[in-house]
Scaffold this motif. Sequence first.
Motif, PDB file in Angstrom:
ATOM      1  N   VAL A 211       1.127  -1.150   0.053  1.00 53.82           N
ATOM      2  CA  VAL A 211       0.032   0.015  -0.045  1.00 53.82           C
ATOM      3  C   VAL A 211       0.777   1.396  -0.117  1.00 53.82           C
ATOM      4  CG1 VAL A 211      -2.044   1.330   1.203  1.00 53.82           C
ATOM      5  CG2 VAL A 211      -1.684  -1.217   1.403  1.00 53.82           C
ATOM      6  N   ASP A 212       0.824   1.951  -1.049  1.00 49.74           N
ATOM      7  CA  ASP A 212       1.405   3.375  -1.124  1.00 49.74           C
ATOM      8  C   ASP A 212       0.764   4.317  -0.395  1.00 49.74           C
ATOM      9  OD1 ASP A 212       3.750   2.459  -2.643  1.00 49.74           O
ATOM     10  OD2 ASP A 212       2.482   2.497  -4.531  1.00 49.74           O
ATOM     11  N   SER A 213       1.380   5.541  -0.057  1.00 50.76           N
ATOM     12  CA  SER A 213       0.948   6.735   0.590  1.00 50.76           C
ATOM     13  C   SER A 213      -0.210   7.253  -0.303  1.00 50.76           C
ATOM     14  CB  SER A 213       1.809   7.706   0.839  1.00 50.76           C
ATOM     15  OG  SER A 213       1.514   8.914   1.560  1.00 50.76           O
ATOM     16  N   GLY A 214      -1.216   7.670   0.276  1.00 49.43           N
ATOM     17  CA  GLY A 214      -2.428   8.154  -0.367  1.00 49.43           C
ATOM     18  C   GLY A 214      -3.407   7.210  -0.911  1.00 49.43           C
ATOM     19  N   GLU A 215      -3.033   5.950  -1.117  1.00 44.78           N
ATOM     20  CA  GLU A 215      -3.786   4.889  -1.708  1.00 44.78           C
ATOM     21  C   GLU A 215      -4.905   4.355  -0.841  1.00 44.78           C
ATOM     22  OE1 GLU A 215      -2.743   1.074  -4.705  1.00 44.78           O
ATOM     23  OE2 GLU A 215      -1.173   1.361  -2.883  1.00 44.78           O
ATOM     24  N   VAL A 216      -6.188   4.235  -1.638  1.00 46.62           N
ATOM     25  CA  VAL A 216      -7.442   3.596  -1.018  1.00 46.62           C
ATOM     26  C   VAL A 216      -7.405   2.131  -1.554  1.00 46.62           C
ATOM     27  CG1 VAL A 216      -9.776   3.672  -0.429  1.00 46.62           C
ATOM     28  CG2 VAL A 216      -8.287   5.673  -0.727  1.00 46.62           C
ATOM     29  N   VAL A 217      -7.143   1.294  -0.715  1.00 45.70           N
ATOM     30  CA  VAL A 217      -7.234  -0.319  -1.236  1.00 45.70           C
ATOM     31  C   VAL A 217      -8.527  -1.052  -0.482  1.00 45.70           C
ATOM     32  CG1 VAL A 217      -6.142  -2.478  -1.255  1.00 45.70           C
ATOM     33  CG2 VAL A 217      -4.668  -0.648  -1.651  1.00 45.70           C
ATOM     34  N   SER A 218      -9.436  -1.422  -1.260  1.00 46.23           N
ATOM     35  CA  SER A 218     -10.673  -2.224  -0.885  1.00 46.23           C
ATOM     36  C   SER A 218     -10.333  -3.629  -0.904  1.00 46.23           C
ATOM     37  CB  SER A 218     -12.014  -1.826  -1.551  1.00 46.23           C
ATOM     38  OG  SER A 218     -12.251  -0.369  -0.961  1.00 46.23           O
ATOM     39  N   ILE A 219     -10.729  -4.457  -0.128  1.00 51.94           N
ATOM     40  CA  ILE A 219     -10.556  -5.816   0.118  1.00 51.94           C
ATOM     41  C   ILE A 219     -11.889  -6.572   0.112  1.00 51.94           C
ATOM     42  CG2 ILE A 219      -9.541  -7.843   0.955  1.00 51.94           C
ATOM     43  CD1 ILE A 219      -7.551  -6.280   2.182  1.00 51.94           C
ATOM     44  N   ILE A 220     -12.652  -7.097  -1.105  1.00 55.44           N
ATOM     45  CA  ILE A 220     -13.797  -7.783  -0.828  1.00 55.44           C
ATOM     46  C   ILE A 220     -13.683  -9.303  -0.934  1.00 55.44           C
ATOM     47  CG2 ILE A 220     -14.655  -5.780  -2.260  1.00 55.44           C
ATOM     48  CD1 ILE A 220     -14.582  -7.328  -4.813  1.00 55.44           C
ATOM     49  N   GLY A 221     -14.746  -9.952  -0.830  1.00 56.01           N
ATOM     50  CA  GLY A 221     -14.819 -11.513  -1.049  1.00 56.01           C
ATOM     51  C   GLY A 221     -15.936 -12.031   0.209  1.00 56.01           C
ATOM     52  N   ARG A 222     -16.188 -13.255  -0.079  1.00 54.28           N
ATOM     53  CA  ARG A 222     -17.147 -14.030   0.682  1.00 54.28           C
ATOM     54  C   ARG A 222     -16.470 -13.670   2.264  1.00 54.28           C
ATOM     55  NH1 ARG A 222     -16.534 -17.088  -3.792  1.00 54.28           N
ATOM     56  NH2 ARG A 222     -18.677 -17.479  -4.994  1.00 54.28           N
ATOM     57  N   SER A 223     -17.735 -14.082   3.302  1.00 50.88           N
ATOM     58  CA  SER A 223     -17.125 -14.041   4.510  1.00 50.88           C
ATOM     59  C   SER A 223     -16.350 -15.413   4.628  1.00 50.88           C
ATOM     60  CB  SER A 223     -18.641 -14.179   5.300  1.00 50.88           C
ATOM     61  OG  SER A 223     -19.261 -13.089   5.380  1.00 50.88           O
ATOM     62  N   GLY A 224     -15.617 -15.137   5.460  1.00 55.76           N
ATOM     63  CA  GLY A 224     -14.648 -16.615   5.590  1.00 55.76           C
ATOM     64  C   GLY A 224     -13.392 -16.578   4.656  1.00 55.76           C
ATOM     65  N   SER A 225     -13.322 -15.742   3.865  1.00 59.27           N
ATOM     66  CA  SER A 225     -12.289 -15.756   2.759  1.00 59.27           C
ATOM     67  C   SER A 225     -11.041 -15.301   2.929  1.00 59.27           C
ATOM     68  CB  SER A 225     -12.698 -14.770   1.661  1.00 59.27           C
ATOM     69  OG  SER A 225     -12.892 -13.559   1.981  1.00 59.27           O
ATOM     70  N   GLY A 226     -10.837 -14.680   4.497  1.00 57.25           N
ATOM     71  CA  GLY A 226      -9.342 -14.164   5.138  1.00 57.25           C
ATOM     72  C   GLY A 226      -9.334 -12.873   5.195  1.00 57.25           C
ATOM     73  N   LYS A 227     -10.372 -11.878   4.733  1.00 56.31           N
ATOM     74  CA  LYS A 227     -10.137 -10.506   4.655  1.00 56.31           C
ATOM     75  C   LYS A 227      -9.822 -10.012   6.146  1.00 56.31           C
ATOM     76  CE  LYS A 227     -14.094  -9.501   3.024  1.00 56.31           C
ATOM     77  NZ  LYS A 227     -14.711 -11.207   3.433  1.00 56.31           N
ATOM     78  N   SER A 228     -10.628 -10.270   7.167  1.00 58.38           N
ATOM     79  CA  SER A 228     -10.453  -9.638   8.246  1.00 58.38           C
ATOM     80  C   SER A 228      -9.081 -10.314   8.914  1.00 58.38           C
ATOM     81  CB  SER A 228     -11.548  -9.903   9.302  1.00 58.38           C
ATOM     82  OG  SER A 228     -12.756  -9.110   8.849  1.00 58.38           O
ATOM     83  N   THR A 229      -8.797 -11.549   8.654  1.00 55.75           N
ATOM     84  CA  THR A 229      -7.515 -12.078   9.320  1.00 55.75           C
ATOM     85  C   THR A 229      -6.338 -11.453   8.769  1.00 55.75           C
ATOM     86  OG1 THR A 229      -8.609 -14.098   9.566  1.00 55.75           O
ATOM     87  CG2 THR A 229      -6.402 -14.268   9.495  1.00 55.75           C
TER      88      THR A 229
END
Length: 252
Positions: free
Chosen positions: A25-43
């Motif tokens: 992630v670079d400075s000033g960047e907005v990165v969204s992470i999407i996917g099904r529940s349980g796909s590992g996003k929050s982990t």
Amino acid sequence: MILEMKNIEKHFEDCEVLHDISLSVDSGEVVSIIGRSGSGKSTLLRCATFLEKIDGGSICYKGETVAQTPDGERPVYIPRKDMAKVKNYFGLVFQNFNLFPHYSVLKNVMDAPVKVQKRGVDEVREEALRLLDKMGLADKSDAYPFQLSGGQKQRVAIARALALNPDILFFDEPTSALDPELTGEVLKIIRQLAKEKMTMVIVTHEMNFARAVSNRVIFMDGGYIVEEGDPEEVFGNPKQERTKQFLANYSE
């Protein structure tokens, strides 16, 4: 570059939840992470913010290696005293707010800058009041969390994270506990932060929001990054079949 995660592995007992994940992630960047529940996003976010320890790979903040895995060995983290400095680089906004119920709104926002960062009370109070005003909560500084709506609680949580003056903000499904009207309140604040070039990583189920606000979108499935790219490409012309299926199901 503010954050670089390389070849991250994470498992809970016999269940592997992150497989060879790399994220920068670079400075000033907005990165969204999407996917099904349980796909590992929050982990993945919990690993990035040290709420979970990785089982493999490396994590760097602002060029400083925080965790690394020597060949064939367990990951090694920097000493606790050095980790305290690194934790000032980021803020984290949880889906369930995690406010202190026995603290006023103002004290919730001021607590960490005063106790953890050892900043002056007067300076922190001035900054906290400014942030609450920015969040549309200038009249709620003396209120307690139980007196607030869900949207107001989440805006307090965002103010609390910003009060640490972080280089990067992580959002873990910040609207999942809110109804549609309150969701709009919180997304409006995040949109404004994006316009101000705040560096953010956002785990979200709000597809239209992710498409509109992000510089880059990551689709995760089964603990893998399946697809990554420009929002218009990922949403408008996904290349991977799993991405297509997810977005088709979501639109239904």
